[in-house]
Design a protein around this motif. Structure first.
Motif, PDB file in Angstrom:
ATOM      1  N   VAL B  31       0.822  -1.193   0.000  1.00  0.00           N
ATOM      2  CA  VAL B  31       0.000   0.000   0.000  1.00  0.00           C
ATOM      3  C   VAL B  31       0.868   1.260   0.000  1.00  0.00           C
ATOM      4  O   VAL B  31       2.009   1.235   0.458  1.00  0.00           O
ATOM      5  CB  VAL B  31      -0.948   0.062   1.224  1.00  0.00           C
ATOM      6  CG1 VAL B  31      -1.993  -1.034   1.164  1.00  0.00           C
ATOM      7  CG2 VAL B  31      -0.164  -0.024   2.519  1.00  0.00           C
ATOM      8  N   ASN B  32       0.313   2.318  -0.532  1.00  0.00           N
ATOM      9  CA  ASN B  32       0.878   3.653  -0.365  1.00  0.00           C
ATOM     10  C   ASN B  32      -0.065   4.419   0.546  1.00  0.00           C
ATOM     11  O   ASN B  32      -1.291   4.292   0.422  1.00  0.00           O
ATOM     12  CB  ASN B  32       1.010   4.359  -1.712  1.00  0.00           C
ATOM     13  CG  ASN B  32       2.000   3.664  -2.628  1.00  0.00           C
ATOM     14  OD1 ASN B  32       2.874   2.931  -2.179  1.00  0.00           O
ATOM     15  ND2 ASN B  32       1.862   3.881  -3.920  1.00  0.00           N
ATOM     16  N   LEU B  33       0.495   5.212   1.442  1.00  0.00           N
ATOM     17  CA  LEU B  33      -0.311   5.846   2.484  1.00  0.00           C
ATOM     18  C   LEU B  33      -0.133   7.357   2.465  1.00  0.00           C
ATOM     19  O   LEU B  33       0.980   7.842   2.228  1.00  0.00           O
ATOM     20  CB  LEU B  33       0.099   5.295   3.853  1.00  0.00           C
ATOM     21  CG  LEU B  33      -0.065   3.781   3.985  1.00  0.00           C
ATOM     22  CD1 LEU B  33       0.815   3.237   5.086  1.00  0.00           C
ATOM     23  CD2 LEU B  33      -1.517   3.435   4.252  1.00  0.00           C
ATOM     24  N   PHE B  34      -1.211   8.059   2.719  1.00  0.00           N
ATOM     25  CA  PHE B  34      -1.210   9.515   2.628  1.00  0.00           C
ATOM     26  C   PHE B  34      -2.002  10.118   3.796  1.00  0.00           C
ATOM     27  O   PHE B  34      -2.957   9.519   4.291  1.00  0.00           O
ATOM     28  CB  PHE B  34      -1.899   9.980   1.324  1.00  0.00           C
ATOM     29  CG  PHE B  34      -1.319   9.404   0.064  1.00  0.00           C
ATOM     30  CD1 PHE B  34      -1.674   8.133  -0.364  1.00  0.00           C
ATOM     31  CD2 PHE B  34      -0.437  10.143  -0.708  1.00  0.00           C
ATOM     32  CE1 PHE B  34      -1.151   7.593  -1.540  1.00  0.00           C
ATOM     33  CE2 PHE B  34       0.091   9.613  -1.883  1.00  0.00           C
ATOM     34  CZ  PHE B  34      -0.269   8.346  -2.289  1.00  0.00           C
ATOM     35  N   TRP B  35      -1.587  11.312   4.174  1.00  0.00           N
ATOM     36  CA  TRP B  35      -2.409  12.179   5.012  1.00  0.00           C
ATOM     37  C   TRP B  35      -2.613  13.501   4.261  1.00  0.00           C
ATOM     38  O   TRP B  35      -1.655  14.122   3.799  1.00  0.00           O
ATOM     39  CB  TRP B  35      -1.744  12.464   6.366  1.00  0.00           C
ATOM     40  CG  TRP B  35      -2.011  11.424   7.395  1.00  0.00           C
ATOM     41  CD1 TRP B  35      -1.194  10.381   7.750  1.00  0.00           C
ATOM     42  CD2 TRP B  35      -3.158  11.313   8.249  1.00  0.00           C
ATOM     43  NE1 TRP B  35      -1.770   9.639   8.741  1.00  0.00           N
ATOM     44  CE2 TRP B  35      -2.973  10.191   9.081  1.00  0.00           C
ATOM     45  CE3 TRP B  35      -4.321  12.074   8.394  1.00  0.00           C
ATOM     46  CZ2 TRP B  35      -3.918   9.797  10.038  1.00  0.00           C
ATOM     47  CZ3 TRP B  35      -5.249  11.691   9.345  1.00  0.00           C
ATOM     48  CH2 TRP B  35      -5.044  10.560  10.155  1.00  0.00           C
ATOM     49  N   TYR B  36      -3.891  13.875   4.178  1.00  0.00           N
ATOM     50  CA  TYR B  36      -4.264  15.150   3.566  1.00  0.00           C
ATOM     51  C   TYR B  36      -4.903  16.035   4.630  1.00  0.00           C
ATOM     52  O   TYR B  36      -5.532  15.539   5.579  1.00  0.00           O
ATOM     53  CB  TYR B  36      -5.283  14.936   2.443  1.00  0.00           C
ATOM     54  CG  TYR B  36      -4.710  14.461   1.129  1.00  0.00           C
ATOM     55  CD1 TYR B  36      -4.525  13.104   0.875  1.00  0.00           C
ATOM     56  CD2 TYR B  36      -4.354  15.372   0.129  1.00  0.00           C
ATOM     57  CE1 TYR B  36      -4.002  12.675  -0.336  1.00  0.00           C
ATOM     58  CE2 TYR B  36      -3.838  14.946  -1.081  1.00  0.00           C
ATOM     59  CZ  TYR B  36      -3.664  13.600  -1.306  1.00  0.00           C
ATOM     60  OH  TYR B  36      -3.159  13.170  -2.512  1.00  0.00           O
ATOM     61  N   VAL B  37      -4.796  17.340   4.432  1.00  0.00           N
ATOM     62  CA  VAL B  37      -5.440  18.302   5.323  1.00  0.00           C
ATOM     63  C   VAL B  37      -6.350  19.212   4.496  1.00  0.00           C
ATOM     64  O   VAL B  37      -6.020  19.557   3.359  1.00  0.00           O
ATOM     65  CB  VAL B  37      -4.402  19.137   6.105  1.00  0.00           C
ATOM     66  CG1 VAL B  37      -3.512  19.939   5.168  1.00  0.00           C
ATOM     67  CG2 VAL B  37      -5.088  20.073   7.092  1.00  0.00           C
ATOM     68  N   GLN B  38      -7.486  19.547   5.065  1.00  0.00           N
ATOM     69  CA  GLN B  38      -8.428  20.453   4.400  1.00  0.00           C
ATOM     70  C   GLN B  38      -8.744  21.586   5.356  1.00  0.00           C
ATOM     71  O   GLN B  38      -9.469  21.394   6.351  1.00  0.00           O
ATOM     72  CB  GLN B  38      -9.702  19.709   4.004  1.00  0.00           C
ATOM     73  CG  GLN B  38     -10.680  20.532   3.200  1.00  0.00           C
ATOM     74  CD  GLN B  38     -11.909  19.741   2.782  1.00  0.00           C
ATOM     75  OE1 GLN B  38     -12.316  18.801   3.462  1.00  0.00           O
ATOM     76  NE2 GLN B  38     -12.513  20.109   1.664  1.00  0.00           N
ATOM     77  N   TYR B  39      -8.190  22.762   5.086  1.00  0.00           N
ATOM     78  CA  TYR B  39      -8.496  23.929   5.898  1.00  0.00           C
ATOM     79  C   TYR B  39      -9.875  24.441   5.511  1.00  0.00           C
ATOM     80  O   TYR B  39     -10.343  24.207   4.391  1.00  0.00           O
ATOM     81  CB  TYR B  39      -7.421  25.003   5.713  1.00  0.00           C
ATOM     82  CG  TYR B  39      -6.066  24.553   6.185  1.00  0.00           C
ATOM     83  CD1 TYR B  39      -5.083  24.164   5.282  1.00  0.00           C
ATOM     84  CD2 TYR B  39      -5.770  24.481   7.539  1.00  0.00           C
ATOM     85  CE1 TYR B  39      -3.849  23.716   5.712  1.00  0.00           C
ATOM     86  CE2 TYR B  39      -4.532  24.033   7.979  1.00  0.00           C
ATOM     87  CZ  TYR B  39      -3.581  23.644   7.057  1.00  0.00           C
ATOM     88  OH  TYR B  39      -2.356  23.195   7.493  1.00  0.00           O
ATOM     89  N   PRO B  40     -10.552  25.129   6.410  1.00  0.00           N
ATOM     90  CA  PRO B  40     -11.925  25.564   6.139  1.00  0.00           C
ATOM     91  C   PRO B  40     -12.063  26.271   4.797  1.00  0.00           C
ATOM     92  O   PRO B  40     -11.342  27.235   4.521  1.00  0.00           O
ATOM     93  CB  PRO B  40     -12.227  26.494   7.312  1.00  0.00           C
ATOM     94  CG  PRO B  40     -11.358  25.994   8.425  1.00  0.00           C
ATOM     95  CD  PRO B  40     -10.102  25.519   7.759  1.00  0.00           C
TER      96      PRO B  40
END
Lengths: 115, 113
Positions: B31-40
């Motif tokens: 697997v490849n793993l990611f963390w994304y962030v979404q600011y308001p």
């Protein structure tokens, strides 16, 4: 280098109308993904396209929804005869190759409201 | 079916507190793993990613994540959060067999000054 461009940012449609959402991938990207985000839920995969081909549409509802990515022009997500339950944010992402070897870049989304 | 679980849906912290957000996935292959962030009001931005190599991955803005294969986990950490970290955080997994990124439900982080 412009990012992934989605338009419109906000779209209001009456029940029964058609909604067309556009996504222009980053320059040089030939892979496009569409996701739907409902309130309090994560992003749900809808469809994965390469130029002129649908690679995986396992997340697309079987009726009323379609997507294309023509040789020229943006990718289009089309929703026919919209219903209130289609109200959501629709995000497009693009990548230069398969996400296995790179990363996906996201647009700012189109917020569809069905009234 | 492949799935991604984020255990905390809402987290509230004071500035300077430490952060750890849990992420577990169900797929057993590569697997490849990611963390994304979404600011308001904004689009998703990549915080960090793991493809191979050192399981401790450092990302932008002081974030890091550790891949523990035996636990099918990829937890996100930051030693000292700031008010500007208030956002929604998404863990995502790509596996070749499924040909797409699968996202968790997200964790809303609120940091109080």
């Amino acid at each position: 280098n412009a990012g992934v461009m989605q338009n419109p940012r906000h779209l209001v449609r009456r029940r029964g109308q058609e909604a067309r959402l556009r996504c222009s991938p980053m320059k040089g990207h030939s892979h496009v993904y569409w996701y739907r985000q409902l309130p309090e839920e994560g992003l749900k995969f809808m469809v994965y396209l390469q130029k002129e081909n649908i690679i995986d549409e396992s997340g697309m509802p079987k009726e009323r929804f379609s997507a294309e990515f023509p040789k020229e022009g943006p990718s289009i997500l089309r929703i026919q005869q919209v219903v209130r339950g289609d109200s959501a944010a629709y995000f497009c992402a693009s990548s230069p190759g398969q996400v296995a070897n790179t990363e996906a870049f996201f647009g700012q989304g189109t917020r569809l409201t069905v009234v | 079916a492949q799935s991604v679980s984020q255990h905390n849906h809402h987290v509230i912290l004071s500035e300077a507190a430490s952060l750890e957000l849990g992420c577990n996935y169900s797929y057993g292959g590569t697997v490849n793993l990611f963390w994304y962030v979404q600011y308001p009001g904004q689009h998703l931005q990549l915080l960090l990613k793991y493809f191979s190599g050192d399981p401790l991955v450092k990302g932008i803005k002081g974030f890091e994540a550790e891949f523990i294969k035996s636990k099918f986990s990829f937890n996100l950490r930051k030693p000292s959060v700031q008010w500007s970290d208030t956002a929604e955080y998404f863990c995502a997994v790509f596996s070749g067999g499924y040909n797409k990124l699968i996202f968790g439900a997200g964790t809303r982080l609120a940091v109080h000054p």
